[in-house]
Design an enzyme around this catalytic site. Structure first.
Site, short mmCIF file in Angstrom:
data_model
loop_
_atom_site.label_atom_id
_atom_site.label_comp_id
_atom_site.label_asym_id
_atom_site.label_seq_id
_atom_site.Cartn_x
_atom_site.Cartn_y
_atom_site.Cartn_z
N ARG A 5 54.88 -56.03 -10.02
CA ARG A 5 56.08 -55.22 -10.09
C ARG A 5 56.69 -54.94 -8.72
NH1 ARG A 5 57.30 -52.24 -15.04
NH2 ARG A 5 55.85 -53.06 -16.57
N HIS A 45 54.65 -66.16 -15.93
CA HIS A 45 54.26 -64.91 -16.61
C HIS A 45 55.33 -64.55 -17.64
CE1 HIS A 45 53.27 -60.62 -17.02
NE2 HIS A 45 52.10 -60.88 -16.45
N GLU A 53 34.86 -52.73 -12.51
CA GLU A 53 35.66 -53.13 -11.33
C GLU A 53 36.20 -51.89 -10.59
OE1 GLU A 53 39.68 -55.21 -11.10
OE2 GLU A 53 38.35 -56.94 -11.14
N ASP A 83 42.82 -51.63 -13.34
CA ASP A 83 43.86 -50.73 -12.82
C ASP A 83 45.18 -50.79 -13.58
OD1 ASP A 83 44.76 -53.25 -12.20
OD2 ASP A 83 44.28 -53.13 -10.07
N GLU A 106 49.27 -49.96 -9.65
CA GLU A 106 47.82 -50.16 -9.85
C GLU A 106 46.96 -49.37 -8.87
OE1 GLU A 106 50.08 -52.56 -9.78
OE2 GLU A 106 49.94 -53.58 -11.73
N HIS A 121 53.76 -62.21 -10.34
CA HIS A 121 54.15 -61.30 -11.42
C HIS A 121 54.16 -59.82 -11.03
CE1 HIS A 121 49.81 -60.62 -11.63
NE2 HIS A 121 50.09 -59.49 -12.25
#
Ligand code: UD1
Ligand code: UDP
Length: 366
Positions: free
Chosen positions: A207, A238, A118, A96, A132, A205
């Site tokens: 967003r 990250h 996936e 994604d 995503e 991590h």
């Protein structure tokens, strides 16, 4: 011979696609090329190197602090040139990310069939995870082959009108990756773990967590460590500058929290297999922890990894400081029954043979 182009660009895509690339390359039916967008640099290179995979094309799009539109636009432009020159029979994308979305859209624009690895993960909250959830829903509309890791993922796709004959339940290739890293490979580095300490792994991590939520997660971690003297935290930070800045601001100098450069995948999987507890907002780590039976606090309000929650290995805590601290303290309490109930490996994400299944299906279908 059918030409398959595998598009990847970030750390998790490389980890989940390298086992499949290895399988496809062994088969005479396929001519496989690997096309990296370079959406990530250091973290992608490290994951590819661990599996001895070298991309044939590299768009090298990563820029410090890149925006979603920047990355999408750069990939669309460069992928189109590569697709026109190479004319693959199939483009494979995974998951994604912007790489998966823009890679699939580029193939769609050139009428090249798309396989989605996936497929079918959903929260049905379009901004969680952001962006995503939109990417994965959009890819499902244009993909021709949907490789769903679980029955739940297949059901989601069917509900959205995707034809049954184009959906294949394969398991998640992340379990193939775990099998390779834990049984075939040696970690580059092994920590000397003190026997009187419990290892906790922390990662963050996403967003949608930037700003208040990520501060709350870091403050929660600090409180957990201050109130539990026998935990030792490993925090691979990250590379995103948004994460690095606030992690250093809140955690620098706090004893028993080791902030690390993200270890390469073999080293990380070996460390994960020894963890007592995980706190994360990562998708892949939720699956890996479920497979290994490592109790995991998911610092989100919703997850597309609902199977891991049902299996009892994952628990949602949200991203508020109080919720995370109270759940962690409950699980870290001496002889916690809640903790023991979560500590059970589960095969819900597969048996380590997803790549073989996907390759078999492609041989038959193409
Ligand atoms: C991306 C994916 C996310 C996935 C995550 C895995 C999108 C929209 N997001 O998020 O789904 O969970 O990767 O980690 O595709 N950076 C480096 N070196 C690296 C990697 C990143 O310096 O090796 C820094 C760069 O400053 C870059 C920033 O991190 O601009 C953000 O990278 P980006 O790929 O845009 O987003 P992620 O948050 O990593
Ligand atoms: N990972 C790694 N090194 C680390 C932290 C994570 O190799 O220091 C691996 C982890 O095992 C998993 C993948 O990175 O396979 C998850 O990537 P990430 O959390 O960045 O993305 P997501 O899965 O959330 O998309």
């Amino acid at each position: 011979m059918k030409k398959i182009m595998v598009v990847l660009g970030t750390r998790p895509e490389a980890i989940k696609l390298c086992p499949l690339i290895r399988e496809l390359k062994q088969r005479p039916a396929f001519d496989v090329s690997i096309c990296s967008t370079g959406q990530h640099r250091a973290m992608l290179d490290s994951a590819c190197a661990a599996f001895s995979v070298k991309p044939d094309f590299d768009m090298d799009v990563m820029r410090t602090g890149q925006t979603l539109s920047d990355v999408t636009a750069r990939i669309l432009k460069k992928a189109d040139e590569i697709l026109v020159a190479e004319q693959p029979d199939l483009v494979l994308v995974q998951g994604d990310t912007t790489t998966a979305f823009a890679g699939a859209l580029s193939a769609f624009h050139r009428r090249i069939p798309i396989g989605h690895i996936e497929a079918g993960l959903r929260t049905y909250c379009i901004r969680e995870p952001f962006p995503e959830e939109f990417h994965r829903q959009a890819i499902s509309h244009i993909a021709d082959y949907h490789f769903a890791p679980t029955v739940t993922a297949k059901r989601n796709l069917l509900r959205e009108g995707i034809p049954d004959r184009s959906i294949f339940i394969t398991g998640n290739t992340v379990v193939d990756a775990l099998r390779i890293t834990l049984t075939e490979k040696k970690p580059l580095y092994q920590w000397n773990l003190p026997p009187d300490k419990r290892v906790v792994i922390f990662t963050a991590h996403r967003r949608e967590s930037f700003g208040e939520p990520i501060r709350n997660m870091l403050l929660a971690l600090r409180k957990i460590v201050e109130t539990t003297p026998d935990v030792l935290v490993f925090f691979p930070v990250h590379h995103n500058p948004e994460v690095r800045r606030v992690a250093i601001e809140i955690l620098k100098g706090v004893p028993r929290i080791r902030m690390l450069e993200p270890p390469e995948i073999v080293t990380f999987h070996h460390l994960l297999s020894k963890a007592y507890l995980v706190l994360t907002d990562s998708g892949g780590i939720q699956e890996e922890a479920s497979a290994l039976g490592i109790p995991t606090i998911v610092m989100r309000y919703s997850s597309e990894r609902t199977e891991g929650i049902r299996a009892g290995v994952l628990k949602l805590a949200g991203s508020g400081e109080e919720g995370i601290v109270s759940l962690a303290q409950r699980l870290l309490a001496p002889n916690s029954e809640d903790y023991l109930a979560m500590r059970k490996p589960s095969a819900i994400y597969g048996d380590g043979n997803a790549s073989v299944r996907i390759a078999n299906i492609l041989e038959k279908e193409l």
